[in-house]
Design a protein around this motif. Structure first.
Motif, short mmCIF file in Angstrom:
data_model
loop_
_atom_site.label_atom_id
_atom_site.label_comp_id
_atom_site.label_asym_id
_atom_site.label_seq_id
_atom_site.Cartn_x
_atom_site.Cartn_y
_atom_site.Cartn_z
N CYS A 1 5.35 -14.57 5.04
CA CYS A 1 6.10 -13.78 6.03
C CYS A 1 6.80 -12.65 5.28
CB CYS A 1 7.18 -14.62 6.69
SG CYS A 1 6.58 -16.11 7.49
N ILE A 2 6.83 -11.46 5.89
CA ILE A 2 7.48 -10.31 5.26
C ILE A 2 8.65 -9.84 6.13
CG2 ILE A 2 7.17 -7.97 4.32
CD1 ILE A 2 5.32 -10.07 2.98
N ILE A 3 9.80 -9.70 5.48
CA ILE A 3 10.98 -9.17 6.18
C ILE A 3 11.40 -7.88 5.48
CG2 ILE A 3 13.39 -9.58 6.83
CD1 ILE A 3 12.73 -12.61 6.79
N ASN A 4 11.52 -6.82 6.27
CA ASN A 4 11.92 -5.52 5.73
C ASN A 4 13.45 -5.49 5.54
OD1 ASN A 4 12.39 -2.85 5.18
ND2 ASN A 4 11.45 -2.04 7.06
N ALA A 5 13.86 -5.30 4.29
CA ALA A 5 15.31 -5.21 3.99
C ALA A 5 15.69 -3.76 3.70
CB ALA A 5 15.65 -6.10 2.81
N GLY A 6 14.87 -2.82 4.21
CA GLY A 6 15.12 -1.39 4.02
C GLY A 6 13.98 -0.75 3.29
N ASP A 7 13.23 0.15 3.99
CA ASP A 7 12.11 0.85 3.35
C ASP A 7 12.28 2.36 3.51
OD1 ASP A 7 11.51 0.58 6.14
OD2 ASP A 7 9.37 0.88 5.77
#
Ligand code: CP
Length: 332
Positions: A145-151
């Protein structure tokens, strides 16, 4: 008991009268793609998790045996530590990856880094990266699973969620609520996640900035742009002050910090024109004396530290839900 309630509420309907809702996303990449129902579901799930943070034993066994990796290619205080705390409170094992002290400094690619970590047996990756789209790329490289913490300048969905969660604690109905996002919007992923999330929940979003700090493509966003803070401040219910991101600003975008503060800073003087009960927010870190004066940041209208506290519950909810999507997928 709390955990059981949360699991029931999050996975399926708790009463006969509410429509059935099942969370299916194993990645959280942004708020632009989420439906209103999905947003409300995360926020309601976070409400349940906030209770755990108030108990003397702040632990639930929800992610026991799972491994969460904090894959951070940029510095962070709030996001990283609250993801670590959120994962620990759900009993996951947490791997802390920092690009500066890893083999990235020897030229290893993002894809190779992720695939090597996956080979060690990981379940959830929380990624912060300076490149917009890096989390999306990871979804095509590994199964976790991938969670975006700021891109990059793109999105910071858990910040948007915790901001909205904090507003809802004080104003449960967002419809018609006037929210001003003020400052360096051009370089802000926080602004983008707030814009999409707030709009879907019925709030009216105003962007306030000098022309040089307004984002391109603003005409496609559900917002009202404004170049004069004093013209609108008296009508706003929420003021979300953004940090001027000096590390991302190549050339000078305003004549002086003094002038910026005079025109766009939230000063004690300017607060006199705001509603008495206006909610003052800031995602942090603060440039005290630039976008916000210390007396306002630490004053009675400020929710800045509540935002940070709520970040843990929101991130627990997101970790829980993406893992739940995998569990449901396996049951199919
Ligand atoms: N708001 C926020 O993203 O802060 P950090 O950079 O400290 O994580």
């Amino acid at each position: 008991m709390v955990e059981k309630t949360i699991e029931k509420r999050s996975v399926k309907t708790t009463t006969k009268n509410t429509p059935k809702f099942i969370w299916r996303r194993k990645h959280l990449l942004g708020l632009q793609d989420l439906s209103r129902e999905e947003l409300i579901h995360i926020l309601d799930t976070a409400k349940g998790f906030k209770g755990i943070s108030k108990r003397s034993v702040k632990k639930a066994p929800t992610l026991r045996g799972k491994v969460v990796v904090n894959l951070f290619f940029e510095d962070s205080t709030r996001t990283r530590n609250s993801f670590t705390l959120a994962a620990s409170r759900l009993s996951a094992d947490v791997l802390e990856f920092t690009a500066k002290t890893s083999s990235v400094s020897k030229g290893e690619t993002l894809r190779d880094t992720a695939r090597n970590l996956e080979a060690m047996g990981i379940d959830i990756v929380v990624i912060r990266h300076s490149a917009g789209g890096a989390p999306h790329l990871l979804t095509r490289c590994i199964d976790a699973c991938i969670i975006n913490a700021g891109d990059g300048y793109h999105e910071h969905p858990t910040q948007g969620l915790l901001d909205i969660f904090s507003i809802r604690e004080l104003r449960p109905d967002l419809s018609g609520l006037k929210v001003a996002i003020v400052g360096d919007i051009a370089h802000s992923r926080v602004a983008r996640s707030n814009i999409w999330g707030l709009h879907k929940l019925g709030a009216e979003v105003y962007l306030v900035a000098p022309p040089t700090l307004m984002p391109s493509g603003i005409e496609k966003m559900p917002v009202t742009p404004c170049y004069n803070f004093d013209e609108i401040i008296g009508q706003m219910d929420v003021l979300n002050m953004l940090r001027v991101q000096f590390e991302r600003i190549g050339s000078s975008v305003f004549p002086s910090v003094l002038e910026y503060s005079r025109l766009f800073g939230l000063t004690v003087e300017r607060m006199k024109r705001a509603k008495k009960d206006v909610i003052v927010m800031h995602p942090g870190p603060l440039n005290r004396g630039l976008e916000i004066e210390s007396e306002v940041a630490d004053g009675p209208n400020s929710t800045i530290l509540q935002q940070v506290s709520n970040g843990v519950a929101v991130r627990m909810a997101v970790l829980f839900l993406v893992n739940q999507a995998v569990v449901l997928e396996k049951k199919k």
